[in-house]
Design a protein around this motif. Structure first.
Motif, mmCIF file in Angstrom:
data_model
loop_
_atom_site.group_PDB
_atom_site.id
_atom_site.type_symbol
_atom_site.label_atom_id
_atom_site.label_comp_id
_atom_site.label_asym_id
_atom_site.label_seq_id
_atom_site.Cartn_x
_atom_site.Cartn_y
_atom_site.Cartn_z
ATOM 1 N N ALA A 1 0.886 -1.125 0.070
ATOM 2 C CA ALA A 1 -0.069 -0.033 0.112
ATOM 3 C C ALA A 1 0.868 1.323 -0.023
ATOM 4 N N LEU A 2 2.067 1.313 0.758
ATOM 5 C CA LEU A 2 2.601 2.391 0.875
ATOM 6 C C LEU A 2 3.712 2.474 -0.240
ATOM 7 N N ARG A 3 3.884 1.573 -1.243
ATOM 8 C CA ARG A 3 4.823 1.805 -2.408
ATOM 9 C C ARG A 3 3.820 2.462 -3.454
ATOM 10 N N GLY A 4 2.607 2.308 -3.146
ATOM 11 C CA GLY A 4 1.512 2.845 -4.251
ATOM 12 C C GLY A 4 1.203 4.274 -3.912
ATOM 13 N N VAL A 5 1.822 4.762 -2.998
ATOM 14 C CA VAL A 5 1.457 6.175 -2.422
ATOM 15 C C VAL A 5 2.411 7.010 -3.235
ATOM 16 N N LYS A 6 1.967 8.162 -4.021
ATOM 17 C CA LYS A 6 2.562 9.073 -4.809
ATOM 18 C C LYS A 6 2.354 10.542 -4.227
ATOM 19 N N MET A 7 3.240 11.005 -3.175
ATOM 20 C CA MET A 7 2.721 12.161 -2.595
ATOM 21 C C MET A 7 4.061 13.271 -2.542
ATOM 22 N N GLY A 8 4.018 14.553 -3.069
ATOM 23 C CA GLY A 8 5.057 15.302 -2.827
ATOM 24 C C GLY A 8 5.404 15.679 -1.450
ATOM 25 N N ARG A 9 6.480 16.284 -1.355
ATOM 26 C CA ARG A 9 6.838 16.692 0.099
ATOM 27 C C ARG A 9 6.111 17.510 0.811
ATOM 28 N N ASN A 10 5.575 18.423 0.242
ATOM 29 C CA ASN A 10 4.582 19.295 0.855
ATOM 30 C C ASN A 10 3.366 18.635 1.157
ATOM 31 N N GLU A 11 2.863 17.741 0.437
ATOM 32 C CA GLU A 11 1.622 16.835 0.724
ATOM 33 C C GLU A 11 1.949 16.147 1.887
ATOM 34 N N VAL A 12 3.131 15.316 1.890
ATOM 35 C CA VAL A 12 3.579 14.686 3.017
ATOM 36 C C VAL A 12 3.557 15.328 4.478
ATOM 37 N N LEU A 13 4.120 16.699 4.346
ATOM 38 C CA LEU A 13 4.103 17.495 5.202
ATOM 39 C C LEU A 13 2.872 17.867 5.875
ATOM 40 N N GLY B 1 -5.072 21.501 -1.801
ATOM 41 C CA GLY B 1 -5.804 20.695 -0.862
ATOM 42 C C GLY B 1 -6.830 20.022 -1.450
ATOM 43 N N LYS B 2 -7.638 20.418 -2.491
ATOM 44 C CA LYS B 2 -8.869 19.505 -3.088
ATOM 45 C C LYS B 2 -8.188 18.403 -3.857
ATOM 46 N N ALA B 3 -7.214 18.715 -4.403
ATOM 47 C CA ALA B 3 -6.602 17.424 -5.388
ATOM 48 C C ALA B 3 -5.907 16.321 -4.318
ATOM 49 N N LEU B 4 -5.407 16.976 -3.204
ATOM 50 C CA LEU B 4 -4.601 15.749 -2.061
ATOM 51 C C LEU B 4 -6.076 15.060 -1.774
ATOM 52 N N VAL B 5 -7.154 15.799 -1.312
ATOM 53 C CA VAL B 5 -8.258 14.972 -0.770
ATOM 54 C C VAL B 5 -8.803 14.033 -2.026
ATOM 55 N N GLY B 6 -8.636 14.688 -3.469
ATOM 56 C CA GLY B 6 -9.042 13.585 -4.246
ATOM 57 C C GLY B 6 -8.114 12.345 -4.209
ATOM 58 N N LYS B 7 -6.773 12.739 -4.292
ATOM 59 C CA LYS B 7 -6.071 11.441 -4.253
ATOM 60 C C LYS B 7 -6.408 10.625 -3.264
ATOM 61 N N LEU B 8 -6.486 10.966 -2.015
ATOM 62 C CA LEU B 8 -6.794 10.211 -0.671
ATOM 63 C C LEU B 8 -7.995 9.190 -1.180
ATOM 64 N N SER B 9 -8.972 10.012 -1.327
ATOM 65 C CA SER B 9 -10.357 9.433 -1.608
ATOM 66 C C SER B 9 -10.333 8.398 -2.568
ATOM 67 N N ASP B 10 -9.283 8.489 -3.752
ATOM 68 C CA ASP B 10 -9.394 7.627 -4.727
ATOM 69 C C ASP B 10 -8.616 6.232 -4.114
ATOM 70 N N MET B 11 -8.014 6.317 -3.012
ATOM 71 C CA MET B 11 -7.076 5.198 -2.407
ATOM 72 C C MET B 11 -8.353 4.262 -1.800
ATOM 73 N N HIS B 12 -7.980 3.184 -1.765
ATOM 74 C CA HIS B 12 -8.602 1.860 -0.964
ATOM 75 C C HIS B 12 -8.492 2.419 0.392
ATOM 76 N N PRO B 13 -9.672 2.204 1.131
ATOM 77 C CA PRO B 13 -9.845 2.409 2.756
ATOM 78 C C PRO B 13 -8.629 1.864 3.417
ATOM 79 N N VAL C 1 8.750 9.974 -0.477
ATOM 80 C CA VAL C 1 8.682 11.574 -0.534
ATOM 81 C C VAL C 1 8.958 12.043 -1.892
ATOM 82 N N GLY C 2 8.316 12.602 -2.634
ATOM 83 C CA GLY C 2 8.652 13.227 -3.871
ATOM 84 C C GLY C 2 8.856 14.685 -3.722
ATOM 85 N N PRO C 3 9.303 15.409 -4.945
ATOM 86 C CA PRO C 3 9.762 16.766 -4.787
ATOM 87 C C PRO C 3 8.642 17.824 -4.817
#
Length: 175
Positions: free
Chosen positions: A54-66, A105-117, A152-154
């Motif tokens: 599950a974690l290998r599938g996470v694609k987040m930029g640094r600021n999103e992770v922060l 923020g809306k894009a981040l919520v979208g990414k999270l919402s698209d993930m499996h629970p 953690v992406g750029p």
């Protein structure tokens, strides 16, 4: 019929309303410590394997992770509530999370919402774990997050959390 005698090692499992039926259904009437250990080891191994996937599938930029670290830091997370990470982020957007971390923020919520629970829950609990175990990684939150399996992406590098603690995701100069 199960014996009424319980082994000390099983007590935490048998007192948990979720784990008790899980364990009782998988044990013979002996309640042996080795049997309980084998059941726990097998299922924890299964979880660890799928959590890493599950974690290998996470694609987040640094600021999103922060931003996510900021959200989970003050959230009392349980295995049951962890899947609601997108809802917690959406609530935090009302308090200026997007502006604070310079994210969409809306894009981040979208990414999270698209993930499996399950994947959302793994991410939330992993980021919460980062706060709990960062001392084991020289209080370096970046190393901790990466050691726990989050990629953690750029994006912007030096940022600050609410209490002024600097989090610097720039590569360390080894010179």
């Amino acid at each position: 019929m199960m014996k009424s005698k319980t082994v000390r090692a099983l007590d935490p499992f048998l007192q948990d309303s979720t784990l008790k039926p899980f364990f009782v259904a998988r044990l013979t009437d002996t309640y042996s410590t080795s049997e309980a250990s084998e059941v726990a080891r097998n299922h924890l191994s299964l979880h660890a394997h799928h959590a890493a996937r599950a974690l290998r599938g996470v694609k987040m930029g640094r600021n999103e992770v922060l931003a996510l670290l900021d959200v989970v830091r003050r959230w009392f997370i349980t295995p049951e509530s962890a899947q609601y990470l997108a809802v917690e982020v959406e609530d935090a957007l009302e308090d200026g999370l997007s502006e604070k971390w310079d994210i969409d923020g809306k894009a981040l919520v979208g990414k999270l919402s698209d993930m499996h629970p399950y994947d959302r829950a793994v991410l939330a609990l992993t980021l919460k774990d980062a706060w709990d175990v960062k001392a084991a990684h020289d209080n370096d939150l970046e190393r901790t997050v990466v050691a726990l399996g989050v990629t953690v992406g750029p994006s912007k590098a030096a940022e600050y959390l609410n209490d002024g603690e600097k989090i610097d995701f720039e590569p360390k100069d080894n010179a």
